[in-house]
Design a protein around this motif. Structure first.
Motif, PDB file in Angstrom:
ATOM      1  N   PHE A  11      -9.877   3.570  -0.778  1.00 19.93           N
ATOM      2  CA  PHE A  11     -10.175   2.339  -1.502  1.00 19.93           C
ATOM      3  C   PHE A  11      -8.923   1.477  -1.585  1.00 19.93           C
ATOM      4  CE2 PHE A  11     -10.631  -0.467  -5.102  1.00 19.93           C
ATOM      5  CZ  PHE A  11     -11.905  -0.973  -4.907  1.00 19.93           C
ATOM      6  N   PRO A  12      -9.033   0.207  -1.228  1.00 17.70           N
ATOM      7  CA  PRO A  12     -10.209  -0.470  -0.678  1.00 17.70           C
ATOM      8  C   PRO A  12     -10.659   0.148   0.655  1.00 17.70           C
ATOM      9  CG  PRO A  12      -8.564  -2.068  -1.384  1.00 17.70           C
ATOM     10  CD  PRO A  12      -7.908  -0.724  -1.410  1.00 17.70           C
ATOM     11  N   VAL A  13     -11.915  -0.118   0.985  1.00 17.28           N
ATOM     12  CA  VAL A  13     -12.543   0.579   2.102  1.00 17.28           C
ATOM     13  C   VAL A  13     -11.843   0.302   3.431  1.00 17.28           C
ATOM     14  CG1 VAL A  13     -14.228  -1.260   2.548  1.00 17.28           C
ATOM     15  CG2 VAL A  13     -14.778   1.119   3.148  1.00 17.28           C
ATOM     16  N   ASN A  14     -11.167  -0.855   3.566  1.00 20.87           N
ATOM     17  CA  ASN A  14     -10.514  -1.197   4.833  1.00 20.87           C
ATOM     18  C   ASN A  14      -9.160  -0.514   5.013  1.00 20.87           C
ATOM     19  OD1 ASN A  14      -9.941  -2.886   2.605  1.00 20.87           O
ATOM     20  ND2 ASN A  14      -9.079  -4.482   3.879  1.00 20.87           N
ATOM     21  N   TYR A  15      -8.693   0.255   4.027  1.00 29.50           N
ATOM     22  CA  TYR A  15      -7.347   0.822   4.118  1.00 29.50           C
ATOM     23  C   TYR A  15      -7.250   1.995   5.084  1.00 29.50           C
ATOM     24  CZ  TYR A  15      -4.998  -2.048   0.628  1.00 29.50           C
ATOM     25  OH  TYR A  15      -4.392  -3.094  -0.030  1.00 29.50           O
ATOM     26  N   TRP A  16      -8.373   2.477   5.583  1.00 26.72           N
ATOM     27  CA  TRP A  16      -8.292   3.494   6.631  1.00 26.72           C
ATOM     28  C   TRP A  16      -7.555   2.957   7.854  1.00 26.72           C
ATOM     29  CZ3 TRP A  16     -10.244   2.709  11.486  1.00 26.72           C
ATOM     30  CH2 TRP A  16     -11.179   1.681  11.651  1.00 26.72           C
ATOM     31  N   LYS A  17      -7.553   1.639   8.018  1.00 26.25           N
ATOM     32  CA  LYS A  17      -6.890   1.045   9.182  1.00 26.25           C
ATOM     33  C   LYS A  17      -5.377   1.206   9.103  1.00 26.25           C
ATOM     34  CE  LYS A  17     -10.659  -2.291   9.570  1.00 26.25           C
ATOM     35  NZ  LYS A  17     -11.076  -3.716   9.515  1.00 26.25           N
ATOM     36  N   PHE A  18      -4.813   1.190   7.884  1.00 25.37           N
ATOM     37  CA  PHE A  18      -3.381   1.492   7.736  1.00 25.37           C
ATOM     38  C   PHE A  18      -3.110   2.923   8.190  1.00 25.37           C
ATOM     39  CE2 PHE A  18      -3.426  -1.828   4.246  1.00 25.37           C
ATOM     40  CZ  PHE A  18      -2.553  -2.706   4.863  1.00 25.37           C
ATOM     41  N   CYS A  19      -3.965   3.845   7.758  1.00 26.49           N
ATOM     42  CA  CYS A  19      -3.781   5.254   8.118  1.00 26.49           C
ATOM     43  C   CYS A  19      -3.908   5.472   9.621  1.00 26.49           C
ATOM     44  CB  CYS A  19      -4.797   6.118   7.380  1.00 26.49           C
ATOM     45  SG  CYS A  19      -4.643   6.081   5.584  1.00 26.49           S
ATOM     46  N   LYS A  20      -4.878   4.802  10.219  1.00 23.82           N
ATOM     47  CA  LYS A  20      -5.079   4.937  11.660  1.00 23.82           C
ATOM     48  C   LYS A  20      -3.830   4.519  12.432  1.00 23.82           C
ATOM     49  CE  LYS A  20      -7.560   2.759  15.489  1.00 23.82           C
ATOM     50  NZ  LYS A  20      -8.511   1.676  15.860  1.00 23.82           N
ATOM     51  N   GLU A  21      -3.250   3.383  12.051  1.00 20.08           N
ATOM     52  CA  GLU A  21      -2.081   2.893  12.795  1.00 20.08           C
ATOM     53  C   GLU A  21      -0.846   3.738  12.533  1.00 20.08           C
ATOM     54  OE1 GLU A  21      -2.389   0.912  15.131  1.00 20.08           O
ATOM     55  OE2 GLU A  21      -4.386   0.105  14.705  1.00 20.08           O
ATOM     56  N   LEU A  22      -0.730   4.302  11.336  1.00 21.64           N
ATOM     57  CA  LEU A  22       0.368   5.237  11.078  1.00 21.64           C
ATOM     58  C   LEU A  22       0.247   6.457  11.985  1.00 21.64           C
ATOM     59  CD1 LEU A  22       0.486   5.185   7.165  1.00 21.64           C
ATOM     60  CD2 LEU A  22       2.266   4.302   8.699  1.00 21.64           C
ATOM     61  N   LYS A  23      -0.959   6.993  12.076  1.00 18.12           N
ATOM     62  CA  LYS A  23      -1.185   8.143  12.955  1.00 18.12           C
ATOM     63  C   LYS A  23      -0.872   7.784  14.403  1.00 18.12           C
ATOM     64  CE  LYS A  23      -4.749  11.341  14.589  1.00 18.12           C
ATOM     65  NZ  LYS A  23      -6.191  11.735  14.521  1.00 18.12           N
ATOM     66  N   ASN A  24      -1.331   6.609  14.839  1.00 16.91           N
ATOM     67  CA  ASN A  24      -1.076   6.176  16.211  1.00 16.91           C
ATOM     68  C   ASN A  24       0.416   6.043  16.499  1.00 16.91           C
ATOM     69  OD1 ASN A  24      -3.798   6.064  16.766  1.00 16.91           O
ATOM     70  ND2 ASN A  24      -3.976   3.853  16.478  1.00 16.91           N
ATOM     71  N   ASN A  25       1.200   5.787  15.451  1.00 18.84           N
ATOM     72  CA  ASN A  25       2.654   5.654  15.615  1.00 18.84           C
ATOM     73  C   ASN A  25       3.384   6.983  15.461  1.00 18.84           C
ATOM     74  OD1 ASN A  25       2.611   2.942  16.187  1.00 18.84           O
ATOM     75  ND2 ASN A  25       3.179   2.263  14.144  1.00 18.84           N
ATOM     76  N   GLY A  26       2.638   8.078  15.362  1.00 22.16           N
ATOM     77  CA  GLY A  26       3.255   9.396  15.394  1.00 22.16           C
ATOM     78  C   GLY A  26       3.590   9.995  14.053  1.00 22.16           C
ATOM     79  N   LEU A  27       3.106   9.402  12.941  1.00 20.97           N
ATOM     80  CA  LEU A  27       3.378   9.965  11.629  1.00 20.97           C
ATOM     81  C   LEU A  27       2.301  10.979  11.253  1.00 20.97           C
ATOM     82  CD1 LEU A  27       4.976   7.151  11.600  1.00 20.97           C
ATOM     83  CD2 LEU A  27       4.849   7.365   9.110  1.00 20.97           C
ATOM     84  N   ARG A  28       2.693  11.957  10.452  1.00 16.13           N
ATOM     85  CA  ARG A  28       1.732  12.891   9.873  1.00 16.13           C
ATOM     86  C   ARG A  28       1.239  12.260   8.567  1.00 16.13           C
ATOM     87  NH1 ARG A  28       4.785  17.179   9.249  1.00 16.13           N
ATOM     88  NH2 ARG A  28       4.089  18.379  11.070  1.00 16.13           N
ATOM     89  N   VAL A  29      -0.041  11.896   8.528  1.00 15.75           N
ATOM     90  CA  VAL A  29      -0.585  11.148   7.397  1.00 15.75           C
ATOM     91  C   VAL A  29      -1.458  12.071   6.546  1.00 15.75           C
ATOM     92  CG1 VAL A  29      -1.836   9.081   6.676  1.00 15.75           C
ATOM     93  CG2 VAL A  29      -0.643   9.112   8.896  1.00 15.75           C
ATOM     94  N   MET A  30      -1.054  12.233   5.279  1.00 19.94           N
ATOM     95  CA  MET A  30      -1.819  13.032   4.323  1.00 19.94           C
ATOM     96  C   MET A  30      -2.378  12.107   3.253  1.00 19.94           C
ATOM     97  SD  MET A  30       0.945  14.873   5.563  1.00 19.94           S
ATOM     98  CE  MET A  30       2.201  15.099   4.320  1.00 19.94           C
ATOM     99  N   GLY A  31      -3.634  12.314   2.889  1.00 17.96           N
ATOM    100  CA  GLY A  31      -4.264  11.487   1.880  1.00 17.96           C
ATOM    101  C   GLY A  31      -4.523  12.244   0.595  1.00 17.96           C
ATOM    102  N   ILE A  32      -4.429  11.519  -0.526  1.00 23.25           N
ATOM    103  CA  ILE A  32      -4.789  12.067  -1.836  1.00 23.25           C
ATOM    104  C   ILE A  32      -5.780  11.104  -2.471  1.00 23.25           C
ATOM    105  CG2 ILE A  32      -3.984  12.761  -4.130  1.00 23.25           C
ATOM    106  CD1 ILE A  32      -1.224  13.247  -2.908  1.00 23.25           C
ATOM    107  N   GLY A  33      -6.973  11.605  -2.814  1.00 22.46           N
ATOM    108  CA  GLY A  33      -7.980  10.739  -3.406  1.00 22.46           C
ATOM    109  C   GLY A  33      -8.962  11.532  -4.238  1.00 22.46           C
ATOM    110  N   ASP A  34      -9.878  10.816  -4.905  1.00 21.94           N
ATOM    111  CA  ASP A  34     -10.847  11.479  -5.754  1.00 21.94           C
ATOM    112  C   ASP A  34     -12.255  11.497  -5.154  1.00 21.94           C
ATOM    113  OD1 ASP A  34     -11.465   8.817  -6.017  1.00 21.94           O
ATOM    114  OD2 ASP A  34     -10.922   8.673  -8.134  1.00 21.94           O
ATOM    115  N   GLN A  35     -12.386  11.049  -3.907  1.00 14.79           N
ATOM    116  CA  GLN A  35     -13.678  11.073  -3.238  1.00 14.79           C
ATOM    117  C   GLN A  35     -13.795  12.349  -2.408  1.00 14.79           C
ATOM    118  OE1 GLN A  35     -14.368   7.728  -0.636  1.00 14.79           O
ATOM    119  NE2 GLN A  35     -16.577   8.018  -0.617  1.00 14.79           N
ATOM    120  N   PRO A  36     -14.927  13.023  -2.444  1.00 14.39           N
ATOM    121  CA  PRO A  36     -15.082  14.240  -1.629  1.00 14.39           C
ATOM    122  C   PRO A  36     -14.813  13.950  -0.150  1.00 14.39           C
ATOM    123  CG  PRO A  36     -16.863  14.082  -3.204  1.00 14.39           C
ATOM    124  CD  PRO A  36     -16.114  12.790  -3.291  1.00 14.39           C
TER     125      PRO A  36
END
Length: 397
Positions: A11-36
């Motif tokens: 949340f916001p719903v479009n923020y997965w795009k930040f995560c996608k580009e971080l992953k594409n740039n070689g970072l290990r991306v871990m998320g913390i949230g309250d949604q299953p």
């Protein structure tokens, strides 16, 4: 491999795009949230190396344990961000506790969250700001109003957008406000400024340089949108006005911003204002050390033929970007409010403007207070075309 913890990536719903580009740039991306996990968008699940569900992001101990788990499993955390105004203080606390040096820590929070403290840094940038008074008692408020006159604006000194913001026009309004305000919330009272709200948006690298810039203009008054159930109207500038860019860069330098997406708000005076200056002058309003809210990042992509999610991830990974800016357009947003009898139906809008529309849909309830219920985002070459679009979609019977 660098470790990046993204707080509330769903949340916001479009923020997965930040995560996608971080992953594409070689970072290990871990998320913390309250949604299953199973309820996350597939695109977000694909972008995360691991996800830690907490019962509530409001529970600091739970979030702390999640970061501690990632630290134990993967080593030192290099970056921790939410890119969300609501969690900026929580982000800073986590960076402080885990000694994450790539962003703001606890000591940095007051000047970027308290509206009264922002003014000091705007002044350092050479920008005037509206006169203000920190609300304590009604006598002090009346003394301030005696100096600046009605109307005045009151809002939480530490708050988001137009939340709990009011325009007081009379002494009766003042008495009413003082009687019902939350005594635990510090309020700031400001002189009312007749002005257009415009912004400087940018992605800043570690040297304090802008590697991408944009700007928007608010057409509707956000206070009226929230308090009076109005429609939400704003647009992205086809070009950044020179005075807005100058003020934005001065503000970046004043606040010492590094390695962040920023959204700075300014007033452009609509008339000569005593103590502030001539019509058209840019003065400071508020700073936001995160991207513009809602769907604005996607609108930036449309308006400037680019990808700000990629540029931001490039800043994180490489401190620079090779992503170019393409052709520019005016990109207007209108959020139409439920319950209004509009002249143009949805079908009529699509028939006339369908080839100009880039986003059409229902605004999530969590954002609808400030953004309306049904959104239409267009793309136009000229301001005249955009103005006609606003006139058509905003007209009521």
């Amino acid at each position: 491999m660098k470790n990046f913890v993204f707080i509330s990536p769903n949340f916001p719903v479009n923020y997965w795009k930040f995560c996608k580009e971080l992953k594409n740039n070689g970072l290990r991306v871990m998320g913390i949230g309250d949604q299953p996990y199973d309820e996350l968008l597939p695109e977000l699940r694909d972008s995360l190396h691991e996800y830690y569900k907490v019962n509530s992001l409001e529970n600091y101990d739970e979030v702390y344990r999640a970061v501690a788990f990632f630290t134990f499993k993967y080593g030192r955390i290099d970056w921790l961000e939410s890119n969300n105004e609501y969690w900026l203080e929580r982000d800073a606390q986590l960076r402080t506790d885990f000694n994450i040096t790539s962003g703001f820590k606890n000591d940095d929070i007051p000047f970027m969250k308290y509206k009264s403290k922002m003014k000091e840094f705007y002044h350092k940038a050479g920008l005037a700001t509206a006169r203000y008074h920190l609300v304590e008692d009604i006598e002090g408020c009346r003394a301030f109003i005696e100096e600046v006159g009605y109307p005045v604006v009151v809002k939480p000194d530490n708050g988001v957008g137009a939340e709990s913001t009011y325009r007081l026009k009379t002494d009766e309004d003042l008495v009413d406000f003082m009687g019902r305000k939350n005594p635990a919330v510090p309020y700031i009272m400001e002189e009312y400024v007749t002005a257009e709200v415009t912004t400087y948006d940018a992605i800043i690298n570690s040297k304090g340089e802008a590697i991408w810039e944009g700007s928007n203009v608010t057409v509707s008054n956000l206070m009226d949108v929230v308090n009076d159930n109005g429609n939400s109207l704003y647009y992205l500038n086809k070009e950044i006005p020179a005075d807005v860019k100058k003020a934005g860069l001065a503000t970046v330098a004043s606040f010492g911003v590094k390695s962040r997406f920023v959204h700075f708000e300014f007033f452009r005076l609509a008339k000569m204002h005593k103590g502030l200056g001539r019509k058209g002058k840019i003065i400071g309003l508020e700073v936001n050390m995160r991207p513009a809210g809602g769907y604005t990042p996607d609108m930036f992509n449309y308006a400037y033929s680019t990808d700000v999610y990629k540029i931001w991830a490039d800043m994180i990974a490489f401190d620079k970007t090779e992503k170019e800016i393409g052709q520019s357009y005016f990109c207007p947003f209108i959020g139409r409010r439920d319950g209004k009898d509009f002249v143009m139906s949805h079908d009529e809008i699509m028939a006339k403007y369908g080839d100009k529309l880039k986003m059409v849909g229902r605004v999530p309830d969590a954002l609808s207070g400030a953004m309306g219920n049904n959104m239409y985002v267009g793309l136009f070459d000229t301001k005249e075309e955009m103005d006609q679009y606003y006139a058509d979609l905003n007209a009521v019977k």
